[in-house]
Design a protein around this motif. Structure first.
Motif, PDB file in Angstrom:
ATOM      1  N   VAL A 179      -5.152  -7.207   7.784  1.00 42.13           N
ATOM      2  CA  VAL A 179      -3.723  -7.466   7.890  1.00 42.13           C
ATOM      3  C   VAL A 179      -3.034  -6.789   6.711  1.00 42.13           C
ATOM      4  N   ASP A 180      -2.057  -5.951   6.972  1.00 45.25           N
ATOM      5  CA  ASP A 180      -1.274  -5.349   5.889  1.00 45.25           C
ATOM      6  C   ASP A 180      -0.092  -6.280   5.630  1.00 45.25           C
ATOM      7  N   VAL A 181      -0.147  -6.989   4.511  1.00 48.66           N
ATOM      8  CA  VAL A 181       0.840  -8.041   4.244  1.00 48.66           C
ATOM      9  C   VAL A 181       2.088  -7.445   3.611  1.00 48.66           C
ATOM     10  N   GLU A 182       3.078  -7.236   4.447  1.00 51.07           N
ATOM     11  CA  GLU A 182       4.354  -6.640   4.049  1.00 51.07           C
ATOM     12  C   GLU A 182       5.398  -7.179   5.011  1.00 51.07           C
ATOM     13  N   ASP A 183       6.681  -6.935   4.705  1.00 48.80           N
ATOM     14  CA  ASP A 183       7.725  -7.501   5.555  1.00 48.80           C
ATOM     15  C   ASP A 183       8.181  -6.485   6.610  1.00 48.80           C
ATOM     16  N   SER A 210      -5.795  -5.214  -1.792  1.00 50.02           N
ATOM     17  CA  SER A 210      -4.553  -4.627  -2.311  1.00 50.02           C
ATOM     18  C   SER A 210      -3.965  -3.578  -1.363  1.00 50.02           C
ATOM     19  N   HIS A 211      -2.649  -3.668  -1.184  1.00 51.38           N
ATOM     20  CA  HIS A 211      -1.917  -2.653  -0.409  1.00 51.38           C
ATOM     21  C   HIS A 211      -0.989  -1.869  -1.347  1.00 51.38           C
ATOM     22  N   GLY A 212      -1.355  -1.846  -2.662  1.00 53.27           N
ATOM     23  CA  GLY A 212      -0.496  -1.219  -3.655  1.00 53.27           C
ATOM     24  C   GLY A 212       0.666  -2.139  -4.007  1.00 53.27           C
ATOM     25  N   SER A 227       4.404  -0.997  -4.366  1.00 53.74           N
ATOM     26  CA  SER A 227       5.786  -0.706  -3.938  1.00 53.74           C
ATOM     27  C   SER A 227       5.932  -0.285  -2.477  1.00 53.74           C
ATOM     28  N   HIS A 228       4.834  -0.001  -1.821  1.00 55.45           N
ATOM     29  CA  HIS A 228       4.818   0.563  -0.473  1.00 55.45           C
ATOM     30  C   HIS A 228       5.330   1.995  -0.434  1.00 55.45           C
ATOM     31  N   ARG A 229       5.309   2.672  -1.578  1.00 51.94           N
ATOM     32  CA  ARG A 229       5.550   4.122  -1.535  1.00 51.94           C
ATOM     33  C   ARG A 229       4.239   4.795  -1.100  1.00 51.94           C
ATOM     34  N   ALA A 232      -3.916   2.205   1.446  1.00 56.32           N
ATOM     35  CA  ALA A 232      -2.653   2.869   1.101  1.00 56.32           C
ATOM     36  C   ALA A 232      -1.616   2.631   2.198  1.00 56.32           C
ATOM     37  N   PRO A 233      -0.327   2.547   1.819  1.00 57.17           N
ATOM     38  CA  PRO A 233       0.720   2.482   2.834  1.00 57.17           C
ATOM     39  C   PRO A 233       0.614   3.661   3.798  1.00 57.17           C
ATOM     40  N   GLN A 234       0.719   3.368   5.061  1.00 57.68           N
ATOM     41  CA  GLN A 234       0.702   4.378   6.123  1.00 57.68           C
ATOM     42  C   GLN A 234      -0.466   5.371   6.011  1.00 57.68           C
ATOM     43  N   LEU A 274      -3.295  -5.105  11.616  1.00 61.02           N
ATOM     44  CA  LEU A 274      -2.147  -5.848  12.117  1.00 61.02           C
ATOM     45  C   LEU A 274      -1.128  -6.001  10.983  1.00 61.02           C
ATOM     46  N   HIS A 275       0.149  -6.090  11.344  1.00 61.56           N
ATOM     47  CA  HIS A 275       1.204  -6.403  10.363  1.00 61.56           C
ATOM     48  C   HIS A 275       1.843  -7.738  10.753  1.00 61.56           C
ATOM     49  N   PRO A 276       2.268  -8.539   9.775  1.00 63.03           N
ATOM     50  CA  PRO A 276       2.907  -9.819  10.112  1.00 63.03           C
ATOM     51  C   PRO A 276       4.069  -9.653  11.095  1.00 63.03           C
TER      52      PRO A 276
HETATM   53 ZN   LIG Z   1       2.004  -1.008   4.856  1.00 65.62          ZN
END
Ligand SMILES: [Zn+2]
Length: 276
Positions: free
Chosen positions: A9-13, A79-81, A83-85, A119-121, A220-222
């Motif tokens: 799960v990538d925990v981000e909004d 960890s997903h980093g 800042s999501h950059r 990493a993001p994306q 999956l993303h929330p």
């Molecule tokens: Zn992400």
């Protein structure tokens, strides 16, 4: 040896969309990550399954109860980093700084130091050997950022987990599930493909991996649990693969949970290392 499957799960909004910086300052009243994570935690508990959560450091910092809730349910904190950059837009020092900051936040909050990174994306690539070196040097045991898909990754990359040689030597690389087709690999393990393709096709892809004693890695993303949730205005195709149709992933997850057993990436790596 059969080894179970993996849900990540990538925990981000809902507004953490790479390139959509115009919505960086969404007010607290519009944050949706917490209720969606609570829904997922209930579902995982009800179905007696475990998952790996790649948590964005800034999200954990903004809601200090979130990572402890996930950890208390027995899931893996990764960890997903911060800042999501995109990792490709960071210097090596910025990349190291994001890893360190997020690792520290998550460890302070949960007592678990993350050993996994995404990493993001899917924005790491083999052409960034320094990033894998930094992951190894800073105590990470695996990366899950290389996606064997066209556009977002390297379509000729490995579809199964492997250990890096050279830069980042010894790190495990954990690619997400894709299905081979006559044209190209298809994203049945997450994103638009997971919401769009028939479940039978996703089951077939998982079964094929399991027949080779390989775990299938889903993601999956929330925001995907909330079909009617808020959305960033995006061009049509981007919107489709980010948010999908107005259907929730919950029913699909229930089907998967009734059919397969899910364990964390850390548990899977421990199994591999014990067997070798
Ligand atoms: Zn992400």
């Amino acid at each position: 040896m059969h080894c179970g499957n993996i849900l990540t799960v990538d925990v981000e909004d809902w507004y953490h969309i790479c390139g959509a910086d115009a919505v960086a300052d969404v007010p607290r009243t519009q944050w949706r990550v917490r209720p969606n994570i609570e829904l997922l935690l209930d579902l995982l508990e009800e179905c007696n399954q475990k998952a790996t959560f790649f948590i964005l450091g800034s999200v954990a910092e903004n809601d200090p109860e979130l990572a402890p809730r996930i950890s208390a349910h027995g899931h893996e904190i990764a960890s997903h980093g911060y800042s999501h950059r995109l990792a490709t837009s960071l210097t090596s020092e910025e990349f190291r700084g994001e890893l360190f900051r997020t690792g520290q936040i998550l460890e302070d909050q949960t007592g678990q130091r993350p050993i996994g990174y995404r990493a993001p994306q899917w924005s790491l690539s083999e052409s960034m050997p320094w990033a894998f070196e930094i992951l190894r040097e800073t105590g990470y045991r695996y990366d899950s950022s290389l996606n064997p898909l066209p556009f977002v990754g390297n379509p000729s990359g490995s579809r199964i987990a492997y250990r890096l040689e050279g830069a980042g030597q010894g790190l495990w690389e954990i690619p997400p599930l894709v299905a081979e087709s006559w044209m190209c690999n298809l994203p049945v393990g997450g994103g638009w493909g997971f919401r769009f393709f028939p479940l039978s096709m996703i089951f077939r892809a998982i079964d094929a991996f399991n027949a080779d004693a390989q775990p299938a890695v889903l993601y999956l993303h929330p925001r995907e649990l909330e079909a009617e949730g808020p959305r960033v205005a995006l061009p049509f195709f981007r919107s489709f693969y980010t948010y999908g149709r107005r259907t929730s992933a919950v029913l699909r997850l229930k089907e998967l949970f009734s059919r397969y057993r899910f364990i964390t990436i850390k548990e899977q790596i421990d199994l591999w290392q014990r067997a070798s």
